[in-house]
Design a protein around this motif. Structure first.
Motif, PDB file in Angstrom:
ATOM      1  N   LEU A 181      43.033  30.477  39.425  1.00  0.00           N
ATOM      2  CA  LEU A 181      42.482  31.017  38.182  1.00  0.00           C
ATOM      3  C   LEU A 181      41.451  32.106  38.464  1.00  0.00           C
ATOM      4  CD1 LEU A 181      42.125  27.833  35.936  1.00  0.00           C
ATOM      5  CD2 LEU A 181      43.353  29.931  35.326  1.00  0.00           C
ATOM      6  N   VAL A 182      40.581  31.856  39.459  1.00  0.00           N
ATOM      7  CA  VAL A 182      39.582  32.867  39.813  1.00  0.00           C
ATOM      8  C   VAL A 182      40.258  34.145  40.279  1.00  0.00           C
ATOM      9  CG1 VAL A 182      37.763  33.461  41.461  1.00  0.00           C
ATOM     10  CG2 VAL A 182      37.741  31.229  40.330  1.00  0.00           C
ATOM     11  N   ARG A 183      41.274  34.019  41.131  1.00  0.00           N
ATOM     12  CA  ARG A 183      41.977  35.210  41.630  1.00  0.00           C
ATOM     13  C   ARG A 183      42.576  36.009  40.468  1.00  0.00           C
ATOM     14  NH1 ARG A 183      45.172  37.274  46.085  1.00  0.00           N
ATOM     15  NH2 ARG A 183      44.554  35.569  47.470  1.00  0.00           N
ATOM     16  N   LEU A 184      43.273  35.325  39.552  1.00  0.00           N
ATOM     17  CA  LEU A 184      43.948  36.012  38.458  1.00  0.00           C
ATOM     18  C   LEU A 184      42.941  36.654  37.503  1.00  0.00           C
ATOM     19  CD1 LEU A 184      46.482  36.715  36.812  1.00  0.00           C
ATOM     20  CD2 LEU A 184      46.283  34.471  35.716  1.00  0.00           C
ATOM     21  N   LEU A 185      41.959  35.877  37.057  1.00  0.00           N
ATOM     22  CA  LEU A 185      41.000  36.409  36.079  1.00  0.00           C
ATOM     23  C   LEU A 185      40.168  37.534  36.676  1.00  0.00           C
ATOM     24  CD1 LEU A 185      39.813  33.049  34.444  1.00  0.00           C
ATOM     25  CD2 LEU A 185      41.543  34.642  33.587  1.00  0.00           C
ATOM     26  N   ASP A 186      39.756  37.359  37.930  1.00  0.00           N
ATOM     27  CA  ASP A 186      38.920  38.383  38.556  1.00  0.00           C
ATOM     28  C   ASP A 186      39.700  39.667  38.807  1.00  0.00           C
ATOM     29  OD1 ASP A 186      36.295  39.068  39.806  1.00  0.00           O
ATOM     30  OD2 ASP A 186      37.553  39.316  41.588  1.00  0.00           O
ATOM     31  N   ARG A 187      40.964  39.537  39.177  1.00  0.00           N
ATOM     32  CA  ARG A 187      41.789  40.723  39.411  1.00  0.00           C
ATOM     33  C   ARG A 187      41.961  41.515  38.123  1.00  0.00           C
ATOM     34  NH1 ARG A 187      48.016  40.786  41.750  1.00  0.00           N
ATOM     35  NH2 ARG A 187      48.149  43.030  42.109  1.00  0.00           N
ATOM     36  N   LEU A 188      42.207  40.820  37.007  1.00  0.00           N
ATOM     37  CA  LEU A 188      42.350  41.499  35.726  1.00  0.00           C
ATOM     38  C   LEU A 188      41.013  42.084  35.266  1.00  0.00           C
ATOM     39  CD1 LEU A 188      44.679  38.892  33.991  1.00  0.00           C
ATOM     40  CD2 LEU A 188      45.307  41.254  34.537  1.00  0.00           C
ATOM     41  N   ASP A 189      39.939  41.333  35.465  1.00  0.00           N
ATOM     42  CA  ASP A 189      38.623  41.808  35.062  1.00  0.00           C
ATOM     43  C   ASP A 189      38.197  43.039  35.864  1.00  0.00           C
ATOM     44  OD1 ASP A 189      35.935  41.179  33.599  1.00  0.00           O
ATOM     45  OD2 ASP A 189      35.367  41.380  35.714  1.00  0.00           O
TER      46      ASP A 189
END
Length: 475
Positions: free
Chosen positions: A336-344
């Protein structure tokens, strides 16, 4: 001793009672995640009997009946509706302290005006009365929604769906918004048959279906994303403003275009795909859909943490969503951190709602959303309401306590039914009573000021207003 499920059911203080009756009770419903069949709304279906609408697709009840020793013939088999209802009525007294007991009697009270307790002794009378009512026009699918003060529902729909029923409902001028939700799980999930997926052999057939819907050839990963985007655009044109993703966990991996094309080709050949490659495919697919969600101003939802179809014997016989799933203990944070941070990082993170099914992840979710609030919208990142095995008193209280302690309960978008039944709307009442009791207890204990006007506004916001503002759907 208090009476069973009277007007102050679950409201254990005067403040809680005031908050519920004066502020929450009459608020409309925004059911932003459900599994209602759009066809039944388009056709304004009536049901022949109470068992048909209550037991026809409710795997919560099916689990309880099996646990009570009811044979599968009376659960999902070819027994008559009358016999299935009798088996359910026999089971109900044994569901005490399970939310099914409360839901059953709330639905009898609110939908049919019946205050009697369901048991083998009252079964025939209740079945006959309710079945007769269900045949009347005022108990059709649309009428039930209107009776329950529903303003909007968002169903759960596959990208390949024609959305013909949503279009018809809109053209009819029905005063309840019935909008689709984009659920592309089948396009990305390459797990073997028996899991929460179409299976490697069925995946090629699904891609062929998606090709027809998108009007283009899907020959590699990039064309799969292009086709998915075409369907995303079509859903938007029909009023869709939400995506939904049901995954066991978001994988903490990445992949090159060459790797993804190789995995695509292997899946199209019907070969079984190794876990490592399935994770790569899913992780990048979720990222690409995340960008689509941001580009069109949608809200994205992530439902995580389920072991699905654990009984292989009955999965082979009955298929998915039949009552054989459980809470899982996957590690949820890294992916979740990887996905959200990449989009952010590229300013492409859409409004997002995270739902966990393992209560051990409550604090993870409540703190994780705080990392990506960016001031662009109040409560942009949401910790979703108690879901599935947690949509009961204890689960809801724990979710709201974690959100209160680590975030802003006042910005919460509140409850949803997650149901396939048109009788499930009293679950919103159930939630609102729990919410009002939680706040009322704090007031009575001197932990919150006795500012009823402000607290009442907060209750109304969580019950409906926050969702209406958050999803940006004109009602």
């Amino acid at each position: 001793m208090k009476n069973f499920m009277d007007k102050n059911f679950m409201l254990q203080s005067e403040t809680a009672q005031m908050l519920y009756h004066d502020y929450a009770a009459d608020m409309p419903i925004f059911d932003y995640h459900c599994h209602l069949p759009p066809q039944e709304i388009a056709e304004d279906r009536n049901w022949d009997n109470l068992a048909e609408i209550w037991l026809g697709g409710d795997h919560y009840k099916w689990r309880a009946m099996r646990t009570n020793g009811v044979s599968e013939k009376l659960v999902t088999g070819d027994a008559s509706w009358e016999d299935k209802f009798a088996a359910w009525a026999q089971t109900v007294p044994y569901t005490m302290r399970n939310p099914l007991y409360h839901w059953t009697h709330l639905e009898l009270q609110r939908c049919f005006g019946i205050d009697k307790v369901l048991s083998p002794e009252t079964a025939d009378e209740i079945y006959g009365s309710c079945s007769a009512m269900l045949k009347r026009p005022e108990f059709s699918a649309r009428s039930l929604m209107q009776k329950m003060k529903v303003k909007a529902v968002c169903t759960t729909d596959d990208p390949a769906d024609s959305l013909e029923h949503h279009i018809k409902i809109s053209e009819d001028g029905f005063d309840v918004k019935v909008l689709p939700t984009f659920r592309p799980d089948k396009a990305m999930n390459l797990a073997p048959a028996g899991s929460n997926a179409v299976g490697s052999n069925g995946w090629k057939k699904y891609i062929q279906t998606l090709e027809k819907s998108a009007g283009m050839e899907i020959k590699d990963f990039s064309s799969l994303i292009e086709a998915t985007d075409k369907r995303h655009e079509f859903f938007h044109s029909v009023g869709c403003r939400l995506s939904d993703h049901g995954v066991s966990y978001v994988p903490d991996v990445d992949a090159t275009p060459a790797e993804l094309d190789g995995i695509f080709a292997k899946a199209m050949s019907g070969a079984e795909i190794a876990l490592e490659d399935r994770e790569k495919f899913e992780a990048v697919f979720l990222y690409e859909v995340g960008k689509m969600n941001h580009a069109r101003g949608w809200v994205q939802q992530f439902h995580v943490g389920v072991f699905r179809n654990n009984n292989r014997r009955l999965f082979a016989k009955l298929g998915p969503d039949t009552g054989f799933d459980s809470v899982a203990d996957f590690r949820q944070g890294p992916g979740l951190v990887r996905l959200l941070d990449r989009l952010d990082s590229s300013d492409q993170l859409a409004k997002s709602i995270l739902y966990n099914i393992n209560p051990g992840d409550n604090e993870l979710m409540a703190t994780l959303i705080g990392c990506y609030q960016d001031g662009s919208f109040p409560g942009k990142m949401q910790f979703g309401s108690g879901w599935w095995f947690l949509d009961q008193k204890d689960g809801m209280e724990k979710q709201m306590n974690a959100l209160s302690a680590l975030g802003l309960l006042s910005r919460f978008v509140g409850m949803l039914t997650d149901s396939r039944s048109f009788l499930s709307y009293p679950r919103h009442e159930y939630f609102r009573r729990i919410l009002c009791n939680l706040i009322g207890t704090d007031v009575e204990n001197g932990e919150l000021p006795n500012d009823i006007q402000w607290l009442g506004q907060m209750v109304q916001d969580i019950s409906f207003n926050n969702a209406e503002n958050y999803f940006g759907i004109e009602l």
